[in-house]
Motif scaffolding. Structure first.
Motif, PDB file in Angstrom:
ATOM      1  N   VAL A   1       0.820  -1.210   0.000  1.00  0.00           N
ATOM      2  CA  VAL A   1       0.000   0.000   0.000  1.00  0.00           C
ATOM      3  C   VAL A   1       0.860   1.270   0.000  1.00  0.00           C
ATOM      4  O   VAL A   1       0.560   2.237  -0.694  1.00  0.00           O
ATOM      5  CB  VAL A   1      -0.981  -0.012   1.200  1.00  0.00           C
TER       6      VAL A   1
ATOM      7  N   SER B   1       3.896   1.787  -1.216  1.00  0.00           N
ATOM      8  CA  SER B   1       4.528   2.033  -2.515  1.00  0.00           C
ATOM      9  C   SER B   1       3.523   2.560  -3.522  1.00  0.00           C
ATOM     10  O   SER B   1       3.815   3.468  -4.298  1.00  0.00           O
ATOM     11  CB  SER B   1       5.138   0.738  -3.047  1.00  0.00           C
ATOM     12  N   GLY B   2       2.326   2.006  -3.482  1.00  0.00           N
ATOM     13  CA  GLY B   2       1.293   2.432  -4.420  1.00  0.00           C
ATOM     14  C   GLY B   2       0.705   3.779  -4.063  1.00  0.00           C
ATOM     15  O   GLY B   2       0.050   4.416  -4.885  1.00  0.00           O
ATOM     16  N   SER B   3       0.893   4.216  -2.819  1.00  0.00           N
ATOM     17  CA  SER B   3       0.292   5.474  -2.377  1.00  0.00           C
ATOM     18  C   SER B   3       1.224   6.657  -2.550  1.00  0.00           C
ATOM     19  O   SER B   3       0.805   7.800  -2.457  1.00  0.00           O
ATOM     20  CB  SER B   3      -0.093   5.382  -0.894  1.00  0.00           C
TER      21      SER B   3
ATOM     22  N   VAL C   1      -0.587   7.336   6.648  1.00  0.00           N
ATOM     23  CA  VAL C   1      -2.012   7.257   6.972  1.00  0.00           C
ATOM     24  C   VAL C   1      -2.655   5.993   6.406  1.00  0.00           C
ATOM     25  O   VAL C   1      -3.659   5.544   6.919  1.00  0.00           O
ATOM     26  CB  VAL C   1      -2.830   8.496   6.540  1.00  0.00           C
ATOM     27  N   ARG C   2      -2.051   5.417   5.373  1.00  0.00           N
ATOM     28  CA  ARG C   2      -2.695   4.241   4.777  1.00  0.00           C
ATOM     29  C   ARG C   2      -2.126   2.907   5.244  1.00  0.00           C
ATOM     30  O   ARG C   2      -2.791   1.888   5.118  1.00  0.00           O
ATOM     31  CB  ARG C   2      -2.580   4.308   3.254  1.00  0.00           C
ATOM     32  N   CYS C   3      -0.915   2.876   5.745  1.00  0.00           N
ATOM     33  CA  CYS C   3      -0.297   1.592   6.097  1.00  0.00           C
ATOM     34  C   CYS C   3      -1.178   0.829   7.093  1.00  0.00           C
ATOM     35  O   CYS C   3      -1.491   1.325   8.158  1.00  0.00           O
ATOM     36  CB  CYS C   3       1.088   1.818   6.704  1.00  0.00           C
ATOM     37  N   PRO C   4      -1.593  -0.383   6.731  1.00  0.00           N
ATOM     38  CA  PRO C   4      -2.467  -1.156   7.622  1.00  0.00           C
ATOM     39  C   PRO C   4      -1.784  -1.520   8.936  1.00  0.00           C
ATOM     40  O   PRO C   4      -2.455  -1.847   9.902  1.00  0.00           O
ATOM     41  CB  PRO C   4      -2.756  -2.433   6.836  1.00  0.00           C
ATOM     42  N   ARG C   5      -0.460  -1.473   8.953  1.00  0.00           N
ATOM     43  CA  ARG C   5       0.273  -1.810  10.171  1.00  0.00           C
ATOM     44  C   ARG C   5       0.751  -0.562  10.909  1.00  0.00           C
ATOM     45  O   ARG C   5       1.538  -0.658  11.850  1.00  0.00           O
ATOM     46  CB  ARG C   5       1.468  -2.693   9.820  1.00  0.00           C
ATOM     47  N   GLU C   6       0.363   0.588  10.426  1.00  0.00           N
ATOM     48  CA  GLU C   6       0.742   1.862  11.057  1.00  0.00           C
ATOM     49  C   GLU C   6       2.245   2.055  11.200  1.00  0.00           C
ATOM     50  O   GLU C   6       2.708   2.611  12.197  1.00  0.00           O
ATOM     51  CB  GLU C   6       0.041   2.013  12.416  1.00  0.00           C
TER      52      GLU C   6
END
Ligand SMILES: Cc1cc2nc3c(=O)[nH]c(=O)nc-3n(C[C@H](O)[C@H](O)[C@H](O)COP(=O)(O)OP(=O)(O)OC[C@H]3O[C@@H](n4cnc5c(N)ncnc54)[C@H](O)[C@@H]3O)c2cc1C
Ligand code: SF4
Ligand code: SF4
Lengths: 210, 428
Positions: free
Chosen positions: A38, A40-42, A85-90
């Motif tokens: 996420v 890298s894509g963000s 803000v998007r990393c699911p693992r914070e």
């Protein structure tokens, strides 16, 4: 190779992940990455990175020390915080990128021709003189960063903006001679010296492999 | 409805999904008195909204029919619909539950003829189809609804529509004077089976569920496949009604994500694998499926199902969590952006339709649980001695598929039976 780099290679041998955990700001988060992609894509600049954050984290775990530390990738980070803000693992990805860049610089491995690296060095050199940024001198030193001809071209291009800033008192021509500074320049320099000593002691300590 | 006799040897089952039905039947069939309380106007829960079950790809209605037969045959079981448990006081072997029953405005004379629905004009969003279409103000929630009895939407009460419905009914089944009731029920033990709800996809902002027409959720896709569903069983795009042949699934949409649900919802990998067969069923070789995933969690015997889908050349697996979806304005195609983990390749793939495999969260708001019970940080009920004679069943305890939910419910029924046996003095 810098002394510190030699010391670190000696100390951590084949465990680059541990080296990052110990020495890079927020480095102990790296192992939490689950490789979802996420970040890298963000990243708005992602397409221009050799290795996006997700890949850097995997490279760290795979022990690719040289490739990571000499990479231009983490220097591309603009601190937009989209990944954080998007990393699911914070993971505090932005901070880790700056941490990696800073660590590479301390080791003397950072890519010297990378524009952000160059800018940062100019900024630093400018700042440490008086404890305040001298915008006029900084601007000029940046224009001439890539040589005389390039510098004159850029200066002419930017003349309008410069004059505008002078007119609205955002910049003073007096900055050319001396320029503004912190109240206690001497104390400021003493502080910087102390910081350098602490840093040197750190390298010394790691050199002994404690 | 209020004439239910309950004692402290009664087992109260809260929630009439597949878990609650199972627990209620297992207990009632051993001879215990059971009261099953269901919030919706019908029982069956969320499985009534599924098209097919993995892994056998059979229809959920089939299993439900068997259960309905069992329920009809059992005199120990009372079912109360449109009823919500709002509080439970007392302790093991001696509970008092407060139950709020909403008026249905239709009594047991209803034959299911549907004349009331024909007469009523007002229409409302159809919650059974996740608001993808409208239903009348007098309605049967779905064709197979049990009980087969119409419902009057409270929003038509006091309008001309209500009178029209009353006039149209030849059987005197419409009772506009029904009122909300609150009743108290005794119980020795409680099975808590309130189930799950899909995570609110609109909260996953980068996926644009609230902005892009052709981004839908997995639960909506299940409804679209139903021949009696919102699209009449057609797999088409919400934006323009065109056939959706190139379909992408995004796994872990809202699950395994500290910004949303922290837990793995467990069933969504299998659900997407199952749904990929839907696309192939509709469009055969014209169908193209892409599954974006972090890792596929097809546990134990489901591995075979996964293998079968993997072998399908029309199903592509991309190891990557999509970073964002953007809409191509001209075509209405959602475009998935991201970087894959096998080679770190950047992609921007357009699809006809994107399905978000949304996670399961507990249906009961964890900050507002009506009874004193131990829940974990995600709001699922923990097995804990402190819960006394209240036992969770099915997906109220964890994100479970039907097989596991039903096993869990059976275990809970056994525990509840032990408690009421103790009350009756037949078990030490
Ligand atoms: C997209 C998708 C596809 C799926 N496909 C499959 C599949 O193919 N195969 C499979 O095995 N599983 C599948 N599942 C999982 C399956 O839906 C669940 O395992 C199943 O619904 C669990 O049933 P339950 O009875 O525990 O919960 P629910 O079905 O949620 O039932 C709970 C019931 O309790 C009621 N209730 C809630 N609160 C109260 C209250 N306070 N008082 C009274 N009643 C209340 C609700 O109205 C509801 O009727 C899928 C899930 C998803 C998201
Ligand atoms: S978004 Fe977070 S977990 Fe995903 S690859 Fe990036 S750092 Fe790892
Ligand atoms: S089951 Fe699969 S899609 Fe669902 S949360 Fe777990 S890993 Fe993600």
């Amino acid at each position: 190779m810098s002394d510190m780099n030699v010391a670190m290679v000696e100390r951590y041998r084949n465990n680059f992940l541990k080296e990052v955990e110990h020495n890079v700001e927020e480095g102990d988060w790296v192992k939490m990455c689950m490789q979802c992609g996420v970040c890298s894509g963000s990243c708005p600049l992602g397409p221009y990175w050799d290795h996006p954050p997700q890949e850097l984290f995997m490279m760290i775990r795979a022990g690719k020390r040289e490739e990571v530390l000499t990479s231009t990738s983490m220097w591309m980070c603009t601190s937009c915080y989209n990944c954080i803000v998007r990393c699911p693992r914070e993971l505090p990805i932005t901070h880790i990128m700056h941490g990696l860049a800073h660590y590479a610089k301390r080791l003397g491995l950072a890519p010297k021709e990378q524009p952000t690296f160059k800018f940062s060095q100019h900024f630093w050199n400018n700042l440490v003189k008086k404890g305040r940024v001298n915008e006029l001198k900084l601007g000029l030193s940046l224009y001439f960063m890539n040589g005389l001809v390039e510098g004159i071209k850029t200066s002419l291009n930017m003349a309008g903006i410069g004059l505008g800033m002078l007119k609205t008192k955002r910049m003073s021509p007096m900055e050319m001679i001396g320029g503004h500074s912190v109240k206690d320049t001497k104390g400021f320099h003493a502080m910087l010296k102390k910081a350098e000593e602490i840093e040197a002691a750190r390298v010394e300590k790691y050199g002994k492999g404690s | 409805m209020t004439d239910i006799v309950a004692t402290n040897q009664t087992i109260l089952v809260v929630g009439g999904g597949i878990s609650g039905i199972t627990a209620a039947l297992e207990a009632a069939e051993t001879g215990k008195d059971v009261v099953l309380v269901e919030k919706r106007p019908f029982i069956g829960g969320r499985i009534t909204q599924l098209y097919k079950y993995f892994p056998k790809l059979c229809f959920p209605t089939c299993g439900l029919e068997i259960n309905q037969r069992r329920m009809k045959a059992n005199a120990n079981l009372s079912i109360v619909t449109m009823a919500e448990v709002t509080d439970i006081a007392g302790s093991t072997g001696d509970y008092t539950a407060i139950i709020k029953i909403s008026p249905r405005y239709v009594n047991e004379n209803c034959t299911g003829c549907g004349a009331c629905a024909d007469a009523v004009e007002a229409e409302f969003d159809n919650e059974f189809n996740y608001d993808m279409d409208k239903r009348k103000g007098a309605y049967l929630p779905y064709n197979m609804a049990h009980p087969q009895r119409y419902v009057l939407d409270p929003r038509v009460i006091g309008t001309a529509d209500a009178d029209k419905a009353k006039e149209a009914c030849k059987y005197g089944a419409i009772d506009l004077d029904m009122q909300e009731e609150t009743i108290e029920l005794k119980a020795g033990a409680v099975v808590w089976a309130t189930g799950w709800r899909p995570y609110d996809a609109g909260k996953i902002q980068p996926y644009g569920y609230d902005r892009i027409d052709n981004v839908i959720t997995s639960v909506e896709l299940e409804r679209m496949m139903d021949p009696f569903g919102p699209t009449g069983g057609k797999l088409v795009r919400p934006s323009d009604g065109k056939e959706a042949k190139n379909v992408a699934f995004i796994q872990c949409a809202g699950s395994r994500d500290r910004n949303h649900l922290r837990h793995c919802s467990r069933i969504c990998c299998m659900a997407s694998l199952k749904q990929s067969t839907y696309i192939r069923e509709k469009y055969s070789d014209d169908g193209q499926v892409t599954i974006y995933y972090i890792d596929i969690r097809a546990i134990d015997r489901f591995e075979d199902f996964y293998k079968k889908v993997q072998d399908d050349p029309k199903v592509k697996f991309v190891k990557s969590k999509v970073a964002k979806i953007e809409e191509d304005k001209a075509s209405g195609n959602p475009v998935c952006h991201g970087v894959d983990t096998e080679g770190y390749n950047r992609y921007a793939e357009a699809h006809d339709l994107v399905v978000l495999a949304v996670g399961m969260e507990p249906s009961v708001d964890k900050d507002n649980f009506p009874v004193d019970i131990v829940i974990n940080q995600d709001g699922f009920i923990e097995p804990d001695d402190a819960n006394g004679g209240i036992f969770a069943a099915g997906s109220a305890s964890d994100a479970l598929d039907v097989n596991r939910a039903v096993q869990h419910a059976t275990a809970s029924a056994l525990r509840a039976i032990q408690i009421v046996n103790r009350v009756a003095g037949t078990e030490g």
